[in-house]
Design an enzyme around this catalytic site. Structure first.
Site, PDB file in Angstrom:
ATOM      1  N   GLU A  17     -23.953 -95.569 -18.369  1.00  0.00           N
ATOM      2  CA  GLU A  17     -24.749 -95.987 -19.606  1.00  0.00           C
ATOM      3  C   GLU A  17     -25.828 -97.105 -19.559  1.00  0.00           C
ATOM      4  O   GLU A  17     -26.419 -97.758 -20.121  1.00  0.00           O
ATOM      5  CB  GLU A  17     -23.708 -96.416 -20.853  1.00  0.00           C
ATOM      6  CG  GLU A  17     -22.917 -95.218 -21.394  1.00  0.00           C
ATOM      7  CD  GLU A  17     -21.888 -95.781 -22.266  1.00  0.00           C
ATOM      8  OE1 GLU A  17     -22.295 -95.778 -23.329  1.00  0.00           O
ATOM      9  OE2 GLU A  17     -20.712 -95.892 -21.873  1.00  0.00           O
ATOM     10  N   SER A 153     -21.531 -93.033 -25.128  1.00  0.00           N
ATOM     11  CA  SER A 153     -22.747 -92.185 -24.924  1.00  0.00           C
ATOM     12  C   SER A 153     -22.292 -90.840 -24.642  1.00  0.00           C
ATOM     13  O   SER A 153     -22.872 -89.923 -24.401  1.00  0.00           O
ATOM     14  CB  SER A 153     -23.482 -92.694 -23.811  1.00  0.00           C
ATOM     15  OG  SER A 153     -24.118 -94.041 -24.253  1.00  0.00           O
ATOM     16  N   TYR A 223     -30.109 -89.904 -27.452  1.00  0.00           N
ATOM     17  CA  TYR A 223     -31.110 -90.735 -26.864  1.00  0.00           C
ATOM     18  C   TYR A 223     -32.680 -90.252 -26.355  1.00  0.00           C
ATOM     19  O   TYR A 223     -33.545 -90.637 -25.880  1.00  0.00           O
ATOM     20  CB  TYR A 223     -30.816 -91.337 -25.313  1.00  0.00           C
ATOM     21  CG  TYR A 223     -29.627 -92.170 -25.699  1.00  0.00           C
ATOM     22  CD1 TYR A 223     -29.541 -93.172 -26.709  1.00  0.00           C
ATOM     23  CD2 TYR A 223     -28.251 -91.902 -25.328  1.00  0.00           C
ATOM     24  CE1 TYR A 223     -28.574 -93.960 -26.742  1.00  0.00           C
ATOM     25  CE2 TYR A 223     -27.117 -92.661 -25.337  1.00  0.00           C
ATOM     26  CZ  TYR A 223     -27.236 -93.621 -26.346  1.00  0.00           C
ATOM     27  OH  TYR A 223     -26.079 -94.447 -26.487  1.00  0.00           O
ATOM     28  N   ARG A 262     -19.807-100.507 -34.796  1.00  0.00           N
ATOM     29  CA  ARG A 262     -20.222 -99.285 -35.426  1.00  0.00           C
ATOM     30  C   ARG A 262     -19.090 -98.372 -35.101  1.00  0.00           C
ATOM     31  O   ARG A 262     -18.229 -98.266 -34.248  1.00  0.00           O
ATOM     32  CB  ARG A 262     -21.333 -98.749 -34.425  1.00  0.00           C
ATOM     33  CG  ARG A 262     -21.743 -97.436 -35.297  1.00  0.00           C
ATOM     34  CD  ARG A 262     -22.802 -96.639 -34.282  1.00  0.00           C
ATOM     35  NE  ARG A 262     -22.047 -95.879 -33.422  1.00  0.00           N
ATOM     36  CZ  ARG A 262     -21.919 -95.750 -32.116  1.00  0.00           C
ATOM     37  NH1 ARG A 262     -23.020 -96.477 -31.331  1.00  0.00           N
ATOM     38  NH2 ARG A 262     -21.348 -95.012 -31.157  1.00  0.00           N
ATOM     39  N   ASP A 264     -17.410 -94.537 -35.778  1.00  0.00           N
ATOM     40  CA  ASP A 264     -17.916 -93.084 -35.687  1.00  0.00           C
ATOM     41  C   ASP A 264     -16.554 -92.408 -36.735  1.00  0.00           C
ATOM     42  O   ASP A 264     -15.619 -92.388 -36.262  1.00  0.00           O
ATOM     43  CB  ASP A 264     -18.248 -92.540 -34.397  1.00  0.00           C
ATOM     44  CG  ASP A 264     -19.371 -93.239 -33.802  1.00  0.00           C
ATOM     45  OD1 ASP A 264     -20.012 -93.733 -34.414  1.00  0.00           O
ATOM     46  OD2 ASP A 264     -19.337 -93.088 -32.372  1.00  0.00           O
ATOM     47  N   GLU A 277     -13.863 -93.234 -33.235  1.00  0.00           N
ATOM     48  CA  GLU A 277     -13.958 -94.369 -32.281  1.00  0.00           C
ATOM     49  C   GLU A 277     -14.532 -95.396 -33.035  1.00  0.00           C
ATOM     50  O   GLU A 277     -15.244 -95.211 -34.190  1.00  0.00           O
ATOM     51  CB  GLU A 277     -14.402 -93.982 -31.014  1.00  0.00           C
ATOM     52  CG  GLU A 277     -15.874 -93.354 -31.196  1.00  0.00           C
ATOM     53  CD  GLU A 277     -16.464 -92.891 -29.704  1.00  0.00           C
ATOM     54  OE1 GLU A 277     -16.958 -93.831 -29.105  1.00  0.00           O
ATOM     55  OE2 GLU A 277     -15.928 -91.771 -29.407  1.00  0.00           O
ATOM     56  N   ASN A 279     -16.944 -98.845 -31.879  1.00  0.00           N
ATOM     57  CA  ASN A 279     -17.891 -99.469 -30.690  1.00  0.00           C
ATOM     58  C   ASN A 279     -18.118-100.918 -30.940  1.00  0.00           C
ATOM     59  O   ASN A 279     -18.719-101.447 -31.729  1.00  0.00           O
ATOM     60  CB  ASN A 279     -19.185 -98.654 -30.291  1.00  0.00           C
ATOM     61  CG  ASN A 279     -19.162 -97.340 -30.342  1.00  0.00           C
ATOM     62  OD1 ASN A 279     -18.923 -96.700 -29.028  1.00  0.00           O
ATOM     63  ND2 ASN A 279     -18.782 -96.531 -31.385  1.00  0.00           N
ATOM     64  N   GLY A 283     -25.315 -98.963 -29.446  1.00  0.00           N
ATOM     65  CA  GLY A 283     -26.679 -98.810 -29.025  1.00  0.00           C
ATOM     66  C   GLY A 283     -27.793 -99.690 -30.244  1.00  0.00           C
ATOM     67  O   GLY A 283     -27.500 -99.521 -31.246  1.00  0.00           O
TER      68      GLY A 283
END
Length: 316
Positions: A17, A153, A223, A262, A264, A277, A279, A283
């Site tokens: 990443e 990612s 991305y 964050r 998900d 999950e 984070n 990002g």
């Protein structure tokens, strides 16, 4: 805020990443500079400790994704040298970075998680891959989702619709991790829910609904501009939005996260929320969901970055 004038942004790293981290670091640096903060950007390497001790910044803003960046290693080093930093502490990073550990903790708090199994690469070698693949499909059914037990990612993450595809998905996964997390594939609306705490307690940002053009939110969809549609706020009933934000806040608190995170999740047709999950270093690029959510909440991303850095300075 005048007492905050020197911030070191750490970006890059050696994980797959790397490029995402570089872009995230650039976004944070540019945002802080717009507000008059002196910012230096550095990668991790053998010279980092000398730099931190010989020319110590007021605050370090780690924007490192993947191993070392999110597994607590760099945060541990920053604590060893006494450098104030933005984000979660090492122990919380280790919990969140391990998807199975995070799932277990959230399940204990009543949050729904996908049924799944975690198996190391050695198990398929020692016990026989065909037999284990057959057992996985028999126990979890189809479709499945295979992903590394650590990392982000979407590297090494593959949806599986047939038993024949599972072996190939495991090979792809083991290129990024020694253990695979094989889960039931939960159907529904995928959301990214940011949580922000600038000193008054964690607050959930508006959930971002994710609609990738190929149906799978993989690295390219994350991305590459135009590959994914984002809707913020999400196009869901209020009850489902509340359930999603509650799950994100629970994850932030249960995992002991700090400053921002964050989470998900998937919201099913029945409105039930499934945790995927969490984070610790979301990002922060131009196509990342956390800045989108901050904007939808009426927040200036630059001001958010400055407040987080200032909060770290006060802690230090």
């Amino acid at each position: 805020m005048a007492d905050l004038d020197r911030v070191l942004v750490l970006a890059g790293g050696l994980s797959p990443e790397h490029e995402v981290s570089v872009h995230s670091g650039r976004s944070v640096a540019e945002a802080l500079r717009r507000l008059g903060v002196e910012v230096q950007v550095a990668d991790v390497g053998s010279g980092l400790l000398d730099r931190l001790s010989q020319d110590p910044p007021q605050v370090v803003f780690p924007v490192l994704h993947g191993s070392a960046g999110e597994d607590g290693t760099i945060r541990e080093v920053l604590e060893l040298v006494g450098a104030p930093y933005v984000g979660a502490r090492p122990g919380a990073c280790r919990l969140a970075y391990s998807k199975p550990a995070a799932k277990a903790l959230l399940a204990e708090r009543g949050v729904r998680v996908p049924r799944g199994a975690v198996l190391p690469k050695s198990a398929f070698h020692d016990l026989g891959a065909p037999a284990l693949v057959e057992r996985l499909v028999g126990r979890l059914g189809l479709p499945l989702f295979v992903k590394p037990d650590r990392g982000g990612s979407a590297f090494g993450a593959t949806p599986v619709t047939s038993a024949q595809d599972l072996s190939a998905a495991l090979v792809s996964c083991f290129a990024y991790s020694d253990s695979a997390l094989v889960e039931e594939q939960v159907q529904g609306t995928e959301l990214a829910v940011g949580v922000l705490d600038t000193g008054e307690g964690p607050v959930a940002l508006p959930p971002v609904e994710i609609v990738p053009d190929g149906g799978v939110y993989d690295y390219a969809a994350r991305y590459t501009a135009g590959r994914t549609e984002f809707f913020c706020p999400a196009r869901l009933e209020a009850e489902a939005v509340t359930a999603a934000t509650d799950a994100a806040l629970t994850a932030h608190r249960v995992l002991g996260l700090r400053d921002f995170s964050r989470t998900d999740v998937i919201v099913g047709a029945d409105g039930r929320v499934t945790f995927l999950e969490a984070n610790v270093a979301p990002g922060l690029t131009e196509t990342s969901t956390f800045p989108m959510a901050a904007s939808a909440a009426g927040l200036d991303f630059a001001v958010v970055c400055r407040e987080l850095a200032h909060q770290a300075l006060l802690r230090g």
